[in-house]
Each structure stands twice: as structure tokens, then as C-alpha cells.
Design a protein around this motif. Structure first.
Motif, PDB file in Angstrom:
ATOM      1  N   GLU A 162      40.953 106.012  43.796  1.00  0.00           N
ATOM      2  CA  GLU A 162      40.472 106.717  42.602  1.00  0.00           C
ATOM      3  C   GLU A 162      39.543 105.833  41.775  1.00  0.00           C
ATOM      4  O   GLU A 162      38.510 106.297  41.278  1.00  0.00           O
ATOM      5  CB  GLU A 162      41.644 107.178  41.746  1.00  0.00           C
ATOM      6  N   ALA A 163      39.893 104.569  41.628  1.00  0.00           N
ATOM      7  CA  ALA A 163      39.062 103.649  40.840  1.00  0.00           C
ATOM      8  C   ALA A 163      37.701 103.433  41.500  1.00  0.00           C
ATOM      9  O   ALA A 163      36.666 103.473  40.833  1.00  0.00           O
ATOM     10  CB  ALA A 163      39.787 102.318  40.655  1.00  0.00           C
ATOM     11  N   LEU A 164      37.696 103.211  42.812  1.00  0.00           N
ATOM     12  CA  LEU A 164      36.431 102.972  43.509  1.00  0.00           C
ATOM     13  C   LEU A 164      35.543 104.214  43.521  1.00  0.00           C
ATOM     14  O   LEU A 164      34.314 104.111  43.470  1.00  0.00           O
ATOM     15  CB  LEU A 164      36.689 102.505  44.944  1.00  0.00           C
ATOM     16  N   ASN A 165      36.148 105.394  43.587  1.00  0.00           N
ATOM     17  CA  ASN A 165      35.378 106.643  43.592  1.00  0.00           C
ATOM     18  C   ASN A 165      34.862 107.028  42.212  1.00  0.00           C
ATOM     19  O   ASN A 165      34.061 107.952  42.091  1.00  0.00           O
ATOM     20  CB  ASN A 165      36.217 107.785  44.173  1.00  0.00           C
ATOM     21  N   ASP A 166      35.304 106.330  41.178  1.00  0.00           N
ATOM     22  CA  ASP A 166      34.788 106.496  39.820  1.00  0.00           C
ATOM     23  C   ASP A 166      34.734 107.961  39.375  1.00  0.00           C
ATOM     24  O   ASP A 166      33.705 108.452  38.914  1.00  0.00           O
ATOM     25  CB  ASP A 166      33.405 105.856  39.721  1.00  0.00           C
ATOM     26  N   GLY A 167      35.852 108.676  39.565  1.00  0.00           N
ATOM     27  CA  GLY A 167      35.922 110.061  39.114  1.00  0.00           C
ATOM     28  C   GLY A 167      35.575 111.103  40.171  1.00  0.00           C
ATOM     29  O   GLY A 167      35.854 112.278  39.990  1.00  0.00           O
ATOM     30  N   TRP A 168      34.961 110.685  41.270  1.00  0.00           N
ATOM     31  CA  TRP A 168      34.622 111.635  42.350  1.00  0.00           C
ATOM     32  C   TRP A 168      35.894 112.071  43.048  1.00  0.00           C
ATOM     33  O   TRP A 168      36.764 111.268  43.359  1.00  0.00           O
ATOM     34  CB  TRP A 168      33.679 110.962  43.344  1.00  0.00           C
ATOM     35  N   LYS A 169      36.018 113.365  43.288  1.00  0.00           N
ATOM     36  CA  LYS A 169      37.141 113.918  44.046  1.00  0.00           C
ATOM     37  C   LYS A 169      36.572 114.772  45.176  1.00  0.00           C
ATOM     38  O   LYS A 169      35.646 115.553  44.951  1.00  0.00           O
ATOM     39  CB  LYS A 169      38.032 114.755  43.140  1.00  0.00           C
ATOM     40  N   PRO A 170      37.112 114.638  46.378  1.00  0.00           N
ATOM     41  CA  PRO A 170      36.578 115.422  47.489  1.00  0.00           C
ATOM     42  C   PRO A 170      36.838 116.915  47.295  1.00  0.00           C
ATOM     43  O   PRO A 170      37.929 117.314  46.896  1.00  0.00           O
ATOM     44  CB  PRO A 170      37.334 114.895  48.710  1.00  0.00           C
ATOM     45  N   ASP A 171      35.825 117.722  47.534  1.00  0.00           N
ATOM     46  CA  ASP A 171      35.943 119.172  47.466  1.00  0.00           C
ATOM     47  C   ASP A 171      36.122 119.673  48.892  1.00  0.00           C
ATOM     48  O   ASP A 171      35.168 119.766  49.662  1.00  0.00           O
ATOM     49  CB  ASP A 171      34.687 119.763  46.827  1.00  0.00           C
ATOM     50  N   TRP A 172      37.355 119.989  49.273  1.00  0.00           N
ATOM     51  CA  TRP A 172      37.653 120.377  50.650  1.00  0.00           C
ATOM     52  C   TRP A 172      37.197 121.786  50.963  1.00  0.00           C
ATOM     53  O   TRP A 172      37.226 122.207  52.121  1.00  0.00           O
ATOM     54  CB  TRP A 172      39.149 120.185  50.930  1.00  0.00           C
TER      55      TRP A 172
END
Length: 92
Positions: free
Chosen positions: A18-28
């Protein structure tokens, strides 16, 4: 009780991802979004070896909590946090 180390390692990897993705979440639901995760070789006999990264789309079999938004982040995580991935994946 013998799964405690793996459970703790997974929790740490989720936070790191979560920290490395800086808020990005995968949209499946969006098959056009690429999702990356570290890929490991466990056949070498010397434990876990990070081979790089792999790319999966919305039909991925990898857990979404450990996906990255870029190949570079997946490669970094697989290298930098290899010990945590080993604790999570490998039964000892």
C-alpha cells in the motif's frame, strides 16, 4: 501456531505494498489496467530467488493486496523485501 510467521509477514507485505503504491488500488473490473507482482524461483534449493516481476490482468490468480502499479515497484519489492516474501510463501 506454525502459520504465525507467514501471517505476520503477509500483514507487513500488505502495508508495504500500500505504501509503495501511494494510494493506487487495482481495479479488477478493468482489464485494461496492468497489475504487477514479484515472481520468485523456489526450485534452486537455496530458498527463494526473486526473478523479477510478472504482469497480470483482471483474471489474475495473485491476491490484489500484493499487486503493484508498475513493474519497477514489483521488482523493487521482490528484491528489497525478499525475506518477508520468503516468510510468507515458504514452509519451514
Amino acid at each position: 501456531m506454525h502459520h504465525q510467521e507467514a501471517t505476520i509477514a503477509h500483514a507487513k507485505l500488505v502495508i508495504i505494498t500500500e505504501a509503495l503504491n501511494d494510494g493506487w488500488k487495482p481495479d479488477w473490473t478493468n482489464g485494461n489496467w496492468d497489475k504487477y507482482y514479484p515472481w520468485f524461483d523456489m526450485s534452486s534449493g537455496s530458498g527463494l530467488s526473486c526473478l523479477g516481476y510478472d504482469l497480470r490482468h483482471s483474471s489474475s490468480s495473485v491476491g490484489s493486496r500484493l499487486c503493484f502499479r508498475s513493474a519497477e515497484l514489483a521488482r523493487y519489492a521482490g528484491t528489497q523485501f525478499k525475506k518477508l516474501y520468503e516468510q510468507y510463501f515458504v514452509l519451514k
